[in-house]
Design a protein around this motif. Structure first.
Motif, PDB file in Angstrom:
ATOM      1  N   GLN A  13     -18.814  52.626 -89.505  1.00  0.00           N
ATOM      2  CA  GLN A  13     -19.595  52.310 -90.690  1.00  0.00           C
ATOM      3  C   GLN A  13     -21.077  52.320 -90.365  1.00  0.00           C
ATOM      4  O   GLN A  13     -21.883  52.896 -91.075  1.00  0.00           O
ATOM      5  CB  GLN A  13     -19.180  50.933 -91.216  1.00  0.00           C
ATOM      6  CG  GLN A  13     -20.036  50.357 -92.337  1.00  0.00           C
ATOM      7  CD  GLN A  13     -19.730  50.981 -93.673  1.00  0.00           C
ATOM      8  OE1 GLN A  13     -18.771  51.741 -93.792  1.00  0.00           O
ATOM      9  NE2 GLN A  13     -20.534  50.677 -94.674  1.00  0.00           N
ATOM     10  N   GLN A  14     -21.425  51.664 -89.256  1.00  0.00           N
ATOM     11  CA  GLN A  14     -22.805  51.608 -88.803  1.00  0.00           C
ATOM     12  C   GLN A  14     -22.832  51.178 -87.343  1.00  0.00           C
ATOM     13  O   GLN A  14     -21.906  50.511 -86.877  1.00  0.00           O
ATOM     14  CB  GLN A  14     -23.607  50.607 -89.644  1.00  0.00           C
ATOM     15  CG  GLN A  14     -23.043  49.196 -89.596  1.00  0.00           C
ATOM     16  CD  GLN A  14     -23.794  48.226 -90.471  1.00  0.00           C
ATOM     17  OE1 GLN A  14     -24.962  48.429 -90.749  1.00  0.00           O
ATOM     18  NE2 GLN A  14     -23.123  47.175 -90.915  1.00  0.00           N
ATOM     19  N   ALA A  26     -20.452  51.041 -81.595  1.00  0.00           N
ATOM     20  CA  ALA A  26     -19.863  51.727 -82.748  1.00  0.00           C
ATOM     21  C   ALA A  26     -18.491  51.147 -83.079  1.00  0.00           C
ATOM     22  O   ALA A  26     -17.670  51.813 -83.700  1.00  0.00           O
ATOM     23  CB  ALA A  26     -19.752  53.225 -82.465  1.00  0.00           C
ATOM     24  N   ASP A  28     -17.721  48.985 -85.217  1.00  0.00           N
ATOM     25  CA  ASP A  28     -17.570  48.644 -86.633  1.00  0.00           C
ATOM     26  C   ASP A  28     -16.976  49.820 -87.406  1.00  0.00           C
ATOM     27  O   ASP A  28     -17.687  50.617 -88.005  1.00  0.00           O
ATOM     28  CB  ASP A  28     -18.927  48.257 -87.223  1.00  0.00           C
ATOM     29  CG  ASP A  28     -18.830  47.816 -88.682  1.00  0.00           C
ATOM     30  OD1 ASP A  28     -17.713  47.464 -89.120  1.00  0.00           O
ATOM     31  OD2 ASP A  28     -19.859  47.835 -89.379  1.00  0.00           O
TER      32      ASP A  28
END
Length: 215
Positions: A13-14, A26, A28
């Motif tokens: 996602q971000q 990374a 998430d």
């Protein structure tokens, strides 16, 4: 018995700030809609911040099971939604932690993935979860999930069923290897490779060597 299926396909996602050496993570991952292309190095649009320890051909896709996530939810007293452990696939009707190293999963569009090794917990994962002793707890639980390499590229989509095929005879499962890497299991993996029934990931070899050395 339920048919194994993809509950969610997840990608980053971000990038989040992290106190580790890389400075970002990374981990998430969040579910995405529609088909997602998977190639040799993983899902289209996904990334790994720490490429020295994550990603690559032998760890292109990480799968975690809804039943194992449910067990952790009970232990931790919180929801473990798809992607929270950094997985690319949340699967239902099949326990990825019980997958045999070298077995293959076939998806409707012809995509084929091969189980390579368990997820080895790291400090970034521990910071994500925020529980004391998380690395040891996750390792000892055997609820590892499974890393997979891409044998045949294609698309993956939530709701798709998959079948398990080519299950090697050596019988070493990813979760039990993470929790209890015995000499017997190490030798079984090496014998299976020598016989040509599996191709061991380079990333698992140091663990095999340390087990055989009694470390």
């Amino acid at each position: 018995m339920k048919t194994p299926s993809i509950l969610a396909v997840c990608r980053v996602q971000q990038l989040l700030p992290d106190t580790g050496a890389v400075g970002v993570t990374a981990i998430d991952k969040r579910p995405v809609e529609g088909p997602v292309r998977v190639r040799r190095l993983g899902l289209h649009g996904d990334v790994q911040a720490d490429r020295a320890n994550h990603g690559g051909e032998n760890k292109a896709v990480y799968a975690y099971s809804e039943d194992d996530a449910g067990l952790w939810a009970g232990v931790l007293g919180r929801e473990i939604p798809p992607g929270y452990f950094g997985e690319n696939l949340r699967v239902a009707g099949y326990t990825a932690s019980k997958a045999v190293i070298g077995e293959r999963w076939r998806f409707p569009g012809g995509t084929v993935l091969e189980v390579t090794m368990p997820r080895v917990p790291c400090a970034t994962f521990a910071r994500r979860v925020g529980e004391d002793g998380w690395v040891r707890r996750f390792r000892d639980s055997g609820l590892s999930g499974a890393y997979l390499r891409v044998i045949t590229p294609g698309d993956l989509e939530a709701g798709e069923p998959f079948s398990v095929e080519h299950v090697p005879d050596h019988g070493v499962r990813v979760g039990e290897w993470l929790a209890d890497p015995t000499r017997e299991r190490a030798e079984a993996l090496l014998d299976a490779e020598a016989e040509g029934s599996i191709r061991l990931a380079a990333e698992i070899r140091p663990y095999i060597e340390r087990t055989l050395a009694g470390e």
